[in-house]
Design a protein around this motif. Structure first.
Motif, mmCIF file in Angstrom:
data_model
loop_
_atom_site.group_PDB
_atom_site.id
_atom_site.type_symbol
_atom_site.label_atom_id
_atom_site.label_comp_id
_atom_site.label_asym_id
_atom_site.label_seq_id
_atom_site.Cartn_x
_atom_site.Cartn_y
_atom_site.Cartn_z
ATOM 1 N N LYS A 1 0.835 -1.197 0.000
ATOM 2 C CA LYS A 1 0.000 0.000 0.000
ATOM 3 C C LYS A 1 0.878 1.258 0.000
ATOM 4 O O LYS A 1 0.638 2.209 -0.760
ATOM 5 C CB LYS A 1 -0.907 -0.024 1.228
ATOM 6 N N ARG A 2 1.908 1.247 0.821
ATOM 7 C CA ARG A 2 2.825 2.392 0.886
ATOM 8 C C ARG A 2 3.565 2.564 -0.443
ATOM 9 O O ARG A 2 3.758 3.686 -0.934
ATOM 10 C CB ARG A 2 3.824 2.197 2.023
ATOM 11 N N ASP A 3 3.955 1.448 -1.061
ATOM 12 C CA ASP A 3 4.660 1.482 -2.334
ATOM 13 C C ASP A 3 3.779 2.100 -3.427
ATOM 14 O O ASP A 3 4.241 2.919 -4.241
ATOM 15 C CB ASP A 3 5.072 0.063 -2.728
ATOM 16 N N LEU A 4 2.505 1.737 -3.450
ATOM 17 C CA LEU A 4 1.579 2.320 -4.423
ATOM 18 C C LEU A 4 1.507 3.844 -4.262
ATOM 19 O O LEU A 4 1.552 4.593 -5.242
ATOM 20 C CB LEU A 4 0.184 1.719 -4.258
ATOM 21 N N GLN A 5 1.389 4.285 -3.018
ATOM 22 C CA GLN A 5 1.284 5.719 -2.757
ATOM 23 C C GLN A 5 2.575 6.445 -3.134
ATOM 24 O O GLN A 5 2.544 7.506 -3.771
ATOM 25 C CB GLN A 5 0.934 5.942 -1.292
ATOM 26 N N ASP A 6 3.713 5.861 -2.767
ATOM 27 C CA ASP A 6 4.998 6.481 -3.078
ATOM 28 C C ASP A 6 5.256 6.536 -4.584
ATOM 29 O O ASP A 6 5.978 7.415 -5.066
ATOM 30 C CB ASP A 6 6.136 5.730 -2.394
ATOM 31 N N SER A 7 4.674 5.567 -5.328
ATOM 32 C CA SER A 7 4.883 5.501 -6.775
ATOM 33 C C SER A 7 3.879 6.336 -7.551
ATOM 34 O O SER A 7 3.931 6.366 -8.795
ATOM 35 C CB SER A 7 4.794 4.044 -7.247
ATOM 36 N N SER A 8 2.946 6.976 -6.834
ATOM 37 C CA SER A 8 1.892 7.790 -7.472
ATOM 38 C C SER A 8 1.099 6.977 -8.497
ATOM 39 O O SER A 8 0.822 7.426 -9.614
ATOM 40 C CB SER A 8 2.496 9.031 -8.145
ATOM 41 N N LEU A 9 0.749 5.744 -8.105
ATOM 42 C CA LEU A 9 -0.017 4.860 -8.973
ATOM 43 C C LEU A 9 -1.427 4.673 -8.427
ATOM 44 O O LEU A 9 -1.627 4.645 -7.210
ATOM 45 C CB LEU A 9 0.655 3.489 -9.085
ATOM 46 N N THR A 10 -2.392 4.537 -9.343
ATOM 47 C CA THR A 10 -3.737 4.156 -8.953
ATOM 48 C C THR A 10 -3.810 2.638 -9.035
ATOM 49 O O THR A 10 -3.766 2.068 -10.131
ATOM 50 C CB THR A 10 -4.791 4.783 -9.888
ATOM 51 N N GLY A 11 -3.911 1.988 -7.895
ATOM 52 C CA GLY A 11 -3.896 0.527 -7.867
ATOM 53 C C GLY A 11 -4.700 -0.012 -6.710
ATOM 54 O O GLY A 11 -4.133 -0.475 -5.715
ATOM 55 N N PRO A 12 -6.031 0.056 -6.780
ATOM 56 C CA PRO A 12 -6.846 -0.477 -5.683
ATOM 57 C C PRO A 12 -6.508 -1.935 -5.402
ATOM 58 O O PRO A 12 -6.174 -2.691 -6.314
ATOM 59 C CB PRO A 12 -8.280 -0.307 -6.200
ATOM 60 N N MET A 13 -6.578 -2.286 -4.126
ATOM 61 C CA MET A 13 -6.176 -3.619 -3.682
ATOM 62 C C MET A 13 -7.386 -4.422 -3.247
ATOM 63 O O MET A 13 -8.296 -3.910 -2.600
ATOM 64 C CB MET A 13 -5.182 -3.519 -2.525
ATOM 65 N N VAL A 14 -7.373 -5.708 -3.589
ATOM 66 C CA VAL A 14 -8.443 -6.621 -3.212
ATOM 67 C C VAL A 14 -7.803 -7.994 -3.053
ATOM 68 O O VAL A 14 -6.824 -8.301 -3.729
ATOM 69 C CB VAL A 14 -9.558 -6.632 -4.283
ATOM 70 N N GLY A 15 -8.321 -8.805 -2.146
ATOM 71 C CA GLY A 15 -7.637 -10.081 -1.968
ATOM 72 C C GLY A 15 -8.431 -11.141 -1.259
ATOM 73 O O GLY A 15 -9.325 -10.864 -0.465
ATOM 74 N N HIS A 16 -8.067 -12.391 -1.574
ATOM 75 C CA HIS A 16 -8.564 -13.564 -0.853
ATOM 76 C C HIS A 16 -7.616 -13.775 0.327
ATOM 77 O O HIS A 16 -6.800 -14.700 0.346
ATOM 78 C CB HIS A 16 -8.568 -14.782 -1.766
ATOM 79 N N VAL A 17 -7.726 -12.892 1.296
ATOM 80 C CA VAL A 17 -6.685 -12.812 2.315
ATOM 81 C C VAL A 17 -6.685 -14.016 3.256
ATOM 82 O O VAL A 17 -5.704 -14.239 3.965
ATOM 83 C CB VAL A 17 -6.789 -11.497 3.116
ATOM 84 N N GLY A 18 -7.755 -14.798 3.252
ATOM 85 C CA GLY A 18 -7.735 -16.019 4.051
ATOM 86 C C GLY A 18 -6.692 -17.001 3.581
ATOM 87 O O GLY A 18 -6.283 -17.899 4.324
ATOM 88 N N ASP A 19 -6.231 -16.836 2.330
ATOM 89 C CA ASP A 19 -5.159 -17.679 1.784
ATOM 90 C C ASP A 19 -3.829 -16.936 1.708
ATOM 91 O O ASP A 19 -2.860 -17.471 1.190
ATOM 92 C CB ASP A 19 -5.514 -18.125 0.360
ATOM 93 N N GLY A 20 -3.803 -15.662 2.141
ATOM 94 C CA GLY A 20 -2.590 -14.866 1.975
ATOM 95 C C GLY A 20 -2.421 -14.337 0.562
ATOM 96 O O GLY A 20 -1.338 -13.895 0.183
ATOM 97 N N ASN A 21 -3.493 -14.339 -0.225
ATOM 98 C CA ASN A 21 -3.453 -13.971 -1.645
ATOM 99 C C ASN A 21 -4.134 -12.620 -1.841
ATOM 100 O O ASN A 21 -5.247 -12.411 -1.367
ATOM 101 C CB ASN A 21 -4.178 -15.066 -2.436
ATOM 102 N N PHE A 22 -3.450 -11.684 -2.517
ATOM 103 C CA PHE A 22 -4.107 -10.420 -2.819
ATOM 104 C C PHE A 22 -3.673 -9.909 -4.187
ATOM 105 O O PHE A 22 -2.679 -10.361 -4.755
ATOM 106 C CB PHE A 22 -3.847 -9.368 -1.726
ATOM 107 N N HIS A 23 -4.494 -8.971 -4.717
ATOM 108 C CA HIS A 23 -4.325 -8.444 -6.063
ATOM 109 C C HIS A 23 -4.199 -6.924 -6.016
ATOM 110 O O HIS A 23 -4.804 -6.269 -5.162
ATOM 111 C CB HIS A 23 -5.541 -8.770 -6.933
ATOM 112 N N CYS A 24 -3.472 -6.382 -6.963
ATOM 113 C CA CYS A 24 -3.479 -4.947 -7.244
ATOM 114 C C CYS A 24 -3.987 -4.772 -8.669
ATOM 115 O O CYS A 24 -3.475 -5.416 -9.595
ATOM 116 C CB CYS A 24 -2.077 -4.348 -7.126
ATOM 117 N N ILE A 25 -5.010 -3.943 -8.830
ATOM 118 C CA ILE A 25 -5.515 -3.628 -10.164
ATOM 119 C C ILE A 25 -4.940 -2.274 -10.551
ATOM 120 O O ILE A 25 -5.396 -1.232 -10.087
ATOM 121 C CB ILE A 25 -7.043 -3.625 -10.197
ATOM 122 N N LEU A 26 -3.916 -2.308 -11.372
ATOM 123 C CA LEU A 26 -3.159 -1.107 -11.722
ATOM 124 C C LEU A 26 -3.769 -0.453 -12.953
ATOM 125 O O LEU A 26 -3.972 -1.103 -13.981
ATOM 126 C CB LEU A 26 -1.701 -1.477 -11.984
#
Length: 481
Positions: A380-405
């Motif tokens: 999340k911090r990396d997205l902000q520092d990179s000035s990118l629009t990349g909402p995050m969503v994830g199947h976090v019960g498995d430790g799996n998440f996505h960034c839609i850039l």
């Protein structure tokens, strides 16, 4: 074009040349027609382009011809013909992949298997069913309606079940019911030279086995590089007596992800536990018309008996409150739950609406649960520092998440930032003991990261397996390795 240059994907934006570097042999198309009939072969550019890409951002790479076999014997004949003539072969299901797995980067013949759509060998007592590659997950669950059984693996898209096996797909229910890998009992495979075999033996669907090498697991996740999956025998599950879903909002990303870890540590048997960051929550709320606080959110679903469900709800509510969460209101009616999950499944389109006219690029990683809070916060911090629009969503019960850039395809500087970000994300997951892809597969986009994940010896082992089964590199060449 800039993004494709940066990512090393080559070719014009969205299209490559329609002229193959290795044109089909003379009379080859007529030979294809002799196997499946004229109406089931096409060399029309529009059809070829339709089959030359998936839902990813990778440049379209059309095949030289498309065929629609309707029986496994035809797949065998077509494969043997391509093998004799050294023509590349690319399997195609529904085209819903996210890493360019169907792009025909070396031309050849695309095998569209959607017309092989038989559902057979349903056994209510053995909790199993056999499906051909044209059967999608929604079609199967519609077929099972009234039996008390269902197939729970849900990647979001209405994907082909054999395609889901080929990519090792999972989705929202994996935390409770597993990914495709444990839910595939047997596969009927056509090898590159046309030979047919069953990975667990013909007609077999044991719940467990220790007889020889696990060939089923070898082909699950092989992404069409070893053979055609022409039938999958799947494990079915009983429908739960009762289901309840809720959303909980949190003061921070870390609080939401910490809550996920604690729910799992407390052995609450959640069926689904999905994370959306505040950017994704805002986008999904506006897109679906739901009024949601724009704060990090968990979407939880519980399955069980009515008695056990009450205890699960109590446990989940307590852990949510301990992490500063709020807003729990359980939806138990199908219509209410459907609205929540429609919101979640619209995440891709909701994200695209944040920047109209821009393109989306979805990437995923998976890490051990213990490392998930730190990795998500760092990302999340990396997205902000990179000035990118990349909402995050994830199947976090498995430790799996996505960034839609989201990116402007005409902005080379933004393309460079996206490339650098995706490399850092993949390496961050690897450094945490995870993987560069939890469910999208390697395809075209993550081959370099796969080398870092497995190491030279691991990749050499994959190459040996590939060479043993496909010595002429005809099956979906250019993918994975």
């Amino acid at each position: 074009m800039a993004l494709r240059r940066v990512l090393g994907l080559g070719g014009a934006l969205g299209r490559r040349s329609c002229c193959s570097q290795h044109p089909l042999p003379p009379d080859f198309v007529e030979a294809l027609r002799a196997v499946v009939g004229g109406p089931n072969v096409s060399t029309a550019m529009a059809v070829r382009e339709q089959h030359g890409h998936d839902e990813s951002m990778h440049a379209c790479a059309p095949p030289d011809a498309v065929v629609w076999p309707q029986a496994v014997g035809q797949v065998q004949e077509l494969a043997a013909l391509c093998h004799r003539c050294r023509v590349p072969m690319v399997p195609f299901g529904t085209g819903t992949g996210l890493e360019g797995g169907v792009n025909a980067v070396q031309g050849g013949v695309c095998f569209d298997l959607s017309r092989m759509d038989a559902i057979t060998e349903l056994s209510l007592e053995d909790f199993s069913v056999a499906v051909e590659p044209g059967v999608t997950r929604k079609a199967l669950n519609s077929y099972l309606r009234g039996t008390g059984l269902w197939f729970p693996v849900d990647p979001g898209a209405d994907a082909s079940l054999c395609g889901m096996a080929a990519t090792g797909a999972s989705g929202t229910n994996a935390v409770r019911y597993g990914t495709m890998r444990p839910n595939v009992l047997n596969l009927r495979v056509v090898l590159p030279d046309g030979r047919l075999f069953h990975t667990a033996g013909p007609g077999r669907q044991p719940r467990k086995r220790s007889a020889g090498y696990d060939l089923t697991s070898l082909f699950v996740g092989s992404e069409g590089t070893l053979g055609f999956l022409t039938q999958a025998t799947l494990r079915l599950h009983p429908l739960p007596e009762a289901t309840a879903a809720t959303i909980a909002t949190f003061p921070s990303v870390r609080a939401a992800v910490d809550c996920t870890v604690q729910v799992l540590q407390a052995a609450v048997p959640v069926a689904r536990i999905e994370f959306l960051d505040e950017v994704m929550v805002g986008a999904c709320g506006r897109f679906s018309g739901l009024e949601l606080p724009e704060a990090p959110l968990l979407l939880l679903e519980l399955h069980g008996s009515r008695h056990s469900l009450a205890e699960q709800q109590r446990q989940a509510e307590e852990i949510v409150r301990l992490n500063g969460g709020s807003g729990l209101a359980w939806a138990e009616e199908p219509e209410e739950r459907g609205r929540l999950w429609d919101m979640r499944h619209s995440a891709w389109y909701a994200a695209l609406a944040l920047r109209p006219g821009c393109q989306g690029y979805s990437t995923d990683v998976c890490v051990p649960i213990s490392r998930l809070p730190d990795v998500v916060v760092e990302t999340k911090r990396d997205l902000q520092d990179s000035s990118l629009t990349g909402p995050m969503v994830g199947h976090v019960g498995d430790g799996n998440f996505h960034c839609i850039l989201l990116f402007n395809r005409q902005d080379p500087a933004e393309a460079q930032r996206i490339h650098a970000f995706t490399q850092r994300l993949g390496r961050r997951a690897l450094a945490a003991g995870g993987t560069c892809t939890g469910e999208h597969g390697v395809g075209l986009g993550k081959r370099a990261l796969l080398l870092e994940e497995l190491g030279p010896e691991g990749l050499d082992t994959l190459r040996c397996i590939k060479a043993a089964l496909d010595p002429h590199n005809l099956m979906n060449p250019g993918k994975v390795l």
